[in-house]
Write a protein that holds these residues in place. Sequence first.
Motif, PDB file in Angstrom:
ATOM      1  N   SER A  41      39.573  42.310  32.107  1.00 36.56           N
ATOM      2  CA  SER A  41      40.989  42.319  32.478  1.00 36.56           C
ATOM      3  C   SER A  41      41.456  40.901  32.800  1.00 36.56           C
ATOM      4  CB  SER A  41      41.191  43.224  33.694  1.00 36.56           C
ATOM      5  OG  SER A  41      42.533  43.178  34.093  1.00 36.56           O
ATOM      6  N   ASN A  60      43.377  35.424  38.312  1.00 33.89           N
ATOM      7  CA  ASN A  60      43.581  35.385  39.764  1.00 33.89           C
ATOM      8  C   ASN A  60      42.317  34.950  40.497  1.00 33.89           C
ATOM      9  OD1 ASN A  60      46.338  36.529  40.808  1.00 33.89           O
ATOM     10  ND2 ASN A  60      45.852  37.686  38.977  1.00 33.89           N
ATOM     11  N   ARG A  61      41.177  35.499  40.100  1.00 32.26           N
ATOM     12  CA  ARG A  61      39.933  35.152  40.794  1.00 32.26           C
ATOM     13  C   ARG A  61      39.558  33.684  40.546  1.00 32.26           C
ATOM     14  NH1 ARG A  61      35.158  37.689  42.915  1.00 32.26           N
ATOM     15  NH2 ARG A  61      33.185  36.928  42.079  1.00 32.26           N
ATOM     16  N   ASN A  83      42.800  39.873  36.316  1.00 34.29           N
ATOM     17  CA  ASN A  83      41.806  39.661  37.366  1.00 34.29           C
ATOM     18  C   ASN A  83      41.084  38.332  37.186  1.00 34.29           C
ATOM     19  OD1 ASN A  83      42.582  42.399  37.272  1.00 34.29           O
ATOM     20  ND2 ASN A  83      40.814  42.947  38.490  1.00 34.29           N
ATOM     21  N   HIS A  84      40.774  38.017  35.954  1.00 37.26           N
ATOM     22  CA  HIS A  84      40.037  36.768  35.718  1.00 37.26           C
ATOM     23  C   HIS A  84      40.856  35.561  36.139  1.00 37.26           C
ATOM     24  CE1 HIS A  84      36.303  38.142  33.918  1.00 37.26           C
ATOM     25  NE2 HIS A  84      37.014  39.147  33.426  1.00 37.26           N
ATOM     26  N   PRO A 117      36.403  41.777  39.876  1.00 40.55           N
ATOM     27  CA  PRO A 117      37.167  41.560  41.119  1.00 40.55           C
ATOM     28  C   PRO A 117      38.289  40.532  40.972  1.00 40.55           C
ATOM     29  CG  PRO A 117      34.928  40.707  41.304  1.00 40.55           C
ATOM     30  CD  PRO A 117      34.979  41.474  40.037  1.00 40.55           C
ATOM     31  N   LEU A 118      39.408  40.923  41.547  1.00 41.07           N
ATOM     32  CA  LEU A 118      40.603  40.079  41.500  1.00 41.07           C
ATOM     33  C   LEU A 118      40.495  38.917  42.492  1.00 41.07           C
ATOM     34  CD1 LEU A 118      43.730  40.503  40.362  1.00 41.07           C
ATOM     35  CD2 LEU A 118      44.143  41.151  42.710  1.00 41.07           C
ATOM     36  N   ASN A 119      39.858  39.197  43.611  1.00 43.32           N
ATOM     37  CA  ASN A 119      39.830  38.215  44.705  1.00 43.32           C
ATOM     38  C   ASN A 119      38.449  37.597  44.856  1.00 43.32           C
ATOM     39  OD1 ASN A 119      42.571  38.803  45.511  1.00 43.32           O
ATOM     40  ND2 ASN A 119      41.782  40.765  46.256  1.00 43.32           N
TER      41      ASN A 119
END
Lengths: 193, 821
Positions: free
Chosen positions: B158, B164-165, B161-162, B416-418
């Motif tokens: 996704s 943002n993280r 997510n990539h 994971p987004l964060n």
Amino acid sequence: MTKHSPELIRFLSTMFARELDEATICACFDGVADALLSEVAGAHNLLDEMKTWSDPRKTKRDLAISYASLFLTGGKDSAPLYASAWQGDGALMSTPHSKMQSLLQQSGQEVALNFSEPADHLAIILEYLAMCLEQKPDTMDPAVFASEFILPWYKGFSAKVQSHRWVAPFYSYLVTLTEAFVVECAAAQTAKT
Amino acid sequence: MSTRREFLKSSGAAGLSAVLGPSLLQPTTARAEKLTSVGSWKTTGSHWGAIEALVKGGQVAEVRPLADDPHPTDMINGIKDLIYSPSRVRYPMARAEWLDNRKDADRTTRGDNRFVRLTWDEALDLFFKEMERVQISHGPSGLYAGATGWRQTGQFHSCINHMNRAVSMYGGYVKKAGDYSTGAGQTILPYVLGSTEVYSQGTSWPLILENAKNIIFWANDPLKNLQVGWTCETHEPFEYFDQLKDKIAAGDIRAISVDPVRTKTQKHIGAEQLYINPMTDVAFMLALAHTLYSEGLHDEEFLSIYTLGFEPFMAYVMGEAEDGVEKTPEWAAPICGVPVDTIKEFARLLASDRTQLIFGWSVQRQQHGEQPYWMGAIIAAMLGQIGLPGGGISYSHHYSGIGVPTSGASMPGAFPLNLDIGVNPVRSDDNFLGASSTIPVARWIDCLMNPGGTVEHNGHTVTYPDIRMAIFTGCNPFHHHQDHNKMRVAIQKLETIVAIDYAWTATCRHADLVLPACTQFERNDIDSYGSYSRSGVIAMKRLVDPLFHSKTDFEIFSLFCRRFGRETEYTRGWDEMEWIESLYETTRSANEGSFEMPSFEEFWENGIVRFERGEPWVRHADFREDPEINALGTPSGFIEISSRTIGNFGYDDCGEHPKWMEKIERSHGGPGSDKFPLWLQSCHPDQRLHSQMCESDPYRATYAVQDREPVYVNPYDAAERGIENGDIVRVFNDRGQLLAGAVLSDDYPRGVIRIYEGAWYGPVDATPGSLDTYGDPNTVTLDVGASKLSQATSANTCIVEIEKFEGDVPAVTAFGGPNTV
């Protein structure tokens, strides 16, 4: 055709394969290809152009922009280097690509992993033509290959390049010279028949 | 065979070997052996459904729907040419002018500019250095990495997510609130019904079909939109529409489409149409409320038990409020174009038996878009059927299979987004220099044009940050944002734009640095099979290796994080398949004892795990059963017909209860209609997913008109303008102009035209105002916030004029990549 035709074809292939780096530009400016090209009718424009490359950094930039505009970004005015782009519905890696893959496999070859381009890229096609001219095992008759596989689309490609707003003289001459060679190869076929 | 170098030496041209690199060919390896095979079928998922692809010679040769797809979409036919589209971004590219001068580069030529190719190392170094420069010079308020939209399917890769993280691994940045699909709806409905509703599971279709006597599709065309899903789509709802068609034919259910246009759904199921003037739904609904109340058809008991604020609202309806206007059918009829008797009869019909209201999203994508959604809830409350099977209101039955009973199984989570717990960013600077860290997504262009300016948003004051750099991944704001000419001016404020995508979207063309992501068909992944039905888990097997120089999002951002020493923290030291196995095993653990799932190896081999369909369910039934224990998420816990919270915001464009407010521009006698008499509707397309697949050339050719996006026009409107079917027409207003291909159809009433959103933007040149050659409706749409509450998109508040295009027709420039001027 000359005895150095395969070598010349490989030189052309290299020029189409990617943008020129500064070392190549300097080498060409210093005349590394002079001996090879001087044997070829119609190559004087290319040779003369290389002699203007006194500023390799600027030349590299200008040629890279022209190369990208002509061959890479794919806008409506561009001239993609893939045979598939000129035949059929324009989808990449279509029938011409499969055919090139098949020809390469028959000759025990495949596209080098680090090139990351489809088999119907003009540089690959020219490399294969050089192999044909050398009569490497299991390669096609070069005349047949040139007339049946390259010429049907190359003229359209050439015309698009020549009419492009940002075509650098080098690429204009390169495309013209290549066309002359392909036509000459194909003419050998005509002569045979 | 001799090597190239040996050949050169033997030919007497050894000097050339310094120029010529290694051969472009190599002896055949195992890789090429695939050519001799007959190919193999591989299974994967997509927004368009689960598919099987015949992979032959390292290429996708054929795509077909998974055998048990009950209603495969025609769009499956566009997938192969999406992979091999000439519009693919094949290499990392930089805008030449930007590469030379970076933040001081001329930005006026963005969009029609020359690019040069970079290596991945060069490109990622530049990407990082620009982000670092902006962060050091301007802090997190200088970086906008919050714009996200749809994506390719796959929970692991996704792209949202990539990005943002990865960016968070370095430092902070400006984020967005809301989205372009449901911005007004998802903001107003938590105040009214306690949740966004737009992304909530709805009453199950079997219960609707069993209990409803009237089904009202309000500005909703589910058969068009259910072709695609947020995750891998199952197309299960289509069976219910076939059942509905039979029930309508048998006289068991009456279905009515409230819409200016005859919809695909209406025609398929044999529903009636109630025509209404565009953007006048609230006036119509106020008159419905007036009739229900005046004729004693409202459910007083329901209103007294489950709602708050009915009285102030009815005072407004009955003309006892400040405006002193009674919202009678006679008042509404000239506005909404529905005859007085029809309004009254429709109100009586709604109250006559069990009535399910099913709203679409288009009606809230307009100025004051909160109002019709709020009014819908009030009508449903007045009917007293919220929480009953086949009654009440839905805002989501056209989306991602909503209405199919859910299995109840856990689905795979996403990458994971964060940041992981314990991981800190390189820069801990959280000083946004007095500006807001989050902006309403549809106001980002205003933000660029007014740094330091303020705007009201959902009870808060947003101060616009001074954004210098924007990163977009799998996101094409030049498709979904309004008024492209305004956009082209605004983005000149940005010093650097980075776009990561698999195709040369208009956003990529307007970027400075473009990185080629591969398509979802060139990577392994895992996905939910049915976003809401949770019908299974699907293995998304890589069909072919990443084409050209493209990479997966995971690899791109891993290498990006390597630049600042956070690669291991980003990846946790896992590779693609380790991540996919981890996501699967987490799901398997969560389902243990409830839903059987095989080992990961077996799952990957078989390609899909299916779960039994769940029990039918009624939305808000628990609230109806006990409104105190199962209180809604509204401030009061009840359905809020009037909202004290919103009223206290003091907004002039969204008050304490819904009202009729005239639009800034409106067709059918509304403001501006004397100059631009046609309403331009830009709803979700029938043969794309937003802008995804528009670049699939052969598939686009199945619907394009003279290579242009179709514009659907009423035959009389066309005749008045000398336009014939198949003509190229110019669609224009004071904001812009575009070309489109006329399709005449009496499905469209006088004064209404449609161009589906998602048509790729292809202006003649970089000049703001220049003619769009393909037909992106957002070239001419209005860019104002729906209201101070949501600040959402108002795309459907748009009026235009059309004319037959005369003269030399410019070539379409939208596809294939940037043109160079």
